[in-house]
Design an enzyme around this catalytic site. Structure first.
Site, PDB file in Angstrom:
ATOM      1  N   LYS A  97       0.853  -1.189   0.000  1.00  0.00           N
ATOM      2  CA  LYS A  97       0.000   0.000   0.000  1.00  0.00           C
ATOM      3  C   LYS A  97       0.886   1.235   0.000  1.00  0.00           C
ATOM      4  O   LYS A  97       1.550   1.522   0.992  1.00  0.00           O
ATOM      5  CB  LYS A  97      -0.911   0.035   1.236  1.00  0.00           C
ATOM      6  CG  LYS A  97      -1.908   1.191   1.168  1.00  0.00           C
ATOM      7  CD  LYS A  97      -2.512   1.547   2.495  1.00  0.00           C
ATOM      8  CE  LYS A  97      -1.704   2.536   3.283  1.00  0.00           C
ATOM      9  NZ  LYS A  97      -1.430   3.841   2.630  1.00  0.00           N
TER      10      LYS A  97
ATOM     11  N   GLU B 170       9.683  15.510  16.335  1.00  0.00           N
ATOM     12  CA  GLU B 170      10.183  15.535  14.958  1.00  0.00           C
ATOM     13  C   GLU B 170       9.494  16.686  14.217  1.00  0.00           C
ATOM     14  O   GLU B 170       8.263  16.776  14.207  1.00  0.00           O
ATOM     15  CB  GLU B 170       9.825  14.194  14.308  1.00  0.00           C
ATOM     16  CG  GLU B 170      10.483  13.937  13.001  1.00  0.00           C
ATOM     17  CD  GLU B 170      10.221  12.506  12.502  1.00  0.00           C
ATOM     18  OE1 GLU B 170       9.174  11.929  12.816  1.00  0.00           O
ATOM     19  OE2 GLU B 170      11.087  11.991  11.778  1.00  0.00           O
TER      20      GLU B 170
ATOM     21  N   GLU C  67      10.204   1.101  10.476  1.00  0.00           N
ATOM     22  CA  GLU C  67      11.153   2.206  10.319  1.00  0.00           C
ATOM     23  C   GLU C  67      10.346   3.470  10.620  1.00  0.00           C
ATOM     24  O   GLU C  67       9.577   3.922   9.794  1.00  0.00           O
ATOM     25  CB  GLU C  67      11.718   2.176   8.892  1.00  0.00           C
ATOM     26  CG  GLU C  67      13.063   2.839   8.774  1.00  0.00           C
ATOM     27  CD  GLU C  67      12.939   4.279   8.339  1.00  0.00           C
ATOM     28  OE1 GLU C  67      12.764   5.142   9.238  1.00  0.00           O
ATOM     29  OE2 GLU C  67      13.005   4.525   7.137  1.00  0.00           O
TER      30      GLU C  67
ATOM     31  N   CYS D 104      13.156  10.866   7.717  1.00  0.00           N
ATOM     32  CA  CYS D 104      13.173  10.398   9.118  1.00  0.00           C
ATOM     33  C   CYS D 104      14.545  10.606   9.746  1.00  0.00           C
ATOM     34  O   CYS D 104      14.671  10.624  10.962  1.00  0.00           O
ATOM     35  CB  CYS D 104      12.823   8.922   9.192  1.00  0.00           C
ATOM     36  SG  CYS D 104      11.281   8.550   8.398  1.00  0.00           S
TER      37      CYS D 104
HETATM   38  C1  SIN Z   1      13.817   8.026   5.588  1.00  0.00           C
HETATM   39  O1  SIN Z   1      13.373   9.135   5.662  1.00  0.00           O
HETATM   40  O2  SIN Z   1      13.493   7.197   6.418  1.00  0.00           O
HETATM   41  C2  SIN Z   1      14.749   7.553   4.507  1.00  0.00           C
HETATM   42  C3  SIN Z   1      15.981   8.313   4.400  1.00  0.00           C
HETATM   43  C4  SIN Z   1      17.058   7.575   3.656  1.00  0.00           C
HETATM   44  O3  SIN Z   1      16.909   6.415   3.263  1.00  0.00           O
HETATM   45  O4  SIN Z   1      18.107   8.176   3.477  1.00  0.00           O
END
Ligand code: SIN
Length: 485
Positions: free
Chosen positions: A179, A386, A255, A289
């Site tokens: 998805k 964040e 993740e 992230c």
């Molecule tokens: C993410 O934002 O989790 C991925 C960043 C990355 O793979 O460099």
């Protein structure tokens, strides 16, 4: 959007090797965040289509897992080549739906493709063990595909977050139902079209776009055929998915969110640190992230760092990602821009000083000015949460101990970075940081060869590297006795 190959522009779901509308004929809109323009109406699937995709994945997997690894991996190689042959079209689609500048989209397509290539190679190296036994028998550990995998992927990397899940899954003999994020389904649909052209048999990789994430996500987590759920996204949603997976004891890879510190010690190479912090903060307009969320600078170098950092930020060229001169694009939605602004305003209300930006941009409702905040402290939202936007709060510290304590003062533990020229400190601080990934004098840490993943509430499991296969494998122990008969 003028694609060289317009047939890569797909708006239906891809289920069991067929392009299909949703059973109820429902669609959802996809907008270009830079212009607000409607770029597609995409099929919005529900429970029945998701269940069908899962059932067919199970059937398709039976013969796929029985193939020699080399045969599976040859198909992945062909897919890799097709992705690279179509990089311009894939980048255009990505920039149109996600907003990142074209150069970043091209970079992401290459990055995404590198996972296909890597796992096409690693998939041939799924070794087991023969365990020395004291008695009259042999103990063997073999690795087998875990089963049907459901994947839920985010909008910030609409290509690479897919390939680093699906490539290892397919390489070891699993099937996947994916998805994609509702904001960026077009990149996922183009990818699966190329996988199908590469010769991937029907049913092994289905893509179920939807505006009803909760129905599709519930089916993925509750259906007993699905043996593993892999998710990239927020910690809040990850926790919910993990709870839902508990009833059928599914394996999960998560993740999740981050709150990455970039620590700059007095003994750092200042220019290197400024350049690294800029990339870590403003790549993808602050929407990764592993973006620098908190820049933590030692007092002796603080003023010089801020001066250089702000001067560089003031040179950014914000705009539509399709324009080649754009260095930084919009954020994903108007709501995201509003959330970012509210964090900035809350920091200002508590005493933060705006050294650059600090407001919406007049370029459009999804644009936010690249912002730098000083006079910030650890009680502020910009320290604790964040930000996921182009806002850099720059904190001050005095001692190494204090820097480590500030960096670890968060429930998150995805990526951390620090700058120092001191070798002993490099080791000490690397070991003391409670993070899954640490960059020393480097913030561009991602690639297909490294184990990407977090600790604490940033998740579990690793993507990429030789470890990236493990999440799609089960270990089976076989005991062979009666050898003397
Ligand atoms: C993410 O934002 O989790 C991925 C960043 C990355 O793979 O460099």
């Amino acid at each position: 959007m003028q694609l060289k190959d317009p047939s890569l522009f797909k708006t239906q779901a891809f289920i069991s090797g067929q392009w299909v509308d949703s059973d109820k004929g429902e669609t959802f809109p996809v907008y270009n965040p830079a212009t607000g323009e409607l770029i597609a109406q995409v099929a919005s699937v529900g429970l029945n289509e998701t269940r069908r995709a899962i059932n067919d994945a199970q059937t398709a997997m039976t013969s796929w897992r029985a193939l020699p690894a080399k045969t599976r991996c040859d198909i992945l190689e062909r897919w890799y080549n097709l992705v690279l042959e179509n990089v311009e079209d894939l980048a255009l689609l990505m920039t149109a739906e996600q907003g990142k500048p074209l150069f970043e989209s091209r970079g992401e397509i290459a990055y995404g493709a590198s996972f296909i290539k890597w796992f096409a190679e690693e998939g041939k190296r799924v070794y087991g063990d023969i365990i020395p036994a004291a008695s009259d028998r042999r103990s063997i550990a073999i690795k087998q595909p875990i089963g049907v995998v459901a994947a839920i992927t985010p909008w910030n990397f609409p290509n690479a977050m897919i390939t680093r899940k699906v490539a290892p899954a397919l390489a070891v003999g699993c099937a996947m139902v994916l998805k994609p994020a509702a904001e960026t389904p077009l990149s996922a649909l183009a990818l699966v079209e190329l996988a199908s052209r590469a010769g991937l048999p029907p049913g092994l990789f289905s893509v179920v776009p939807t505006r009803d994430a909760s129905t599709v996500g519930s089916e993925m987590t509750l259906n007993p055929i699905v043996k593993k759920v892999t998710f990239t996204g927020s910690t809040q949603v990850g926790k919910l998915l993990m709870k839902q997976c508990a009833d059928t004891v599914k394996r999960t890879s998560m993740e999740l969110g981050g709150n990455a510190p970039v620590i700059v010690f007095d003994d750092a190479d200042l220019d290197l640190a400024v350049a690294g912090a800029l990339v870590a903060k403003y790549r993808n307009s602050g929407q990764t992230c592993i973006c620098a969320n908190r820049i933590i600078v030692q007092e002796g170098i603080y003023d010089a760092f801020v001066e250089k950092f702000v001067a560089a930020v003031n040179q950014f060229n914000i705009g539509n990602g399709l324009d080649d001169t754009t260095s930084h694009g919009p954020v994903i939605t108007k709501k995201a821009a509003i959330d970012i602004h509210s964090k900035v305003q809350s920091a200002i209300a508590e005493g933060a000083v705006v050294a650059s930006g600090g407001d919406f941009s007049e370029l459009g409702e999804c644009f936010y000015q690249p912002t730098v905040l000083t006079n910030v402290n650890d009680k502020m939202q910009v320290f604790q949460e964040e930000i996921f936007g182009p806002v850099a709060p720059i904190f001050k510290f005095t001692t190494e101990k204090e820097a480590i304590s500030m960096a670890n003062d968060t429930p998150f533990g995805l990526a951390a970075y620090f700058y120092t020229e001191h070798m002993g400190r490099s080791w000490r601080v690397s070991e003391a940081l409670e993070y899954g990934m640490v960059g020393v004098n480097e913030t561009a840490i991602s690639s297909e060869v490294i184990p990407f993943g977090g600790v604490k509430e940033s998740g579990q499991g690793r993507e990429g590297s030789k470890y990236g296969l493990d999440d799609y494998l089960e270990i089976k122990y076989i005991c062979m006795g009666g050898l003397q008969r």
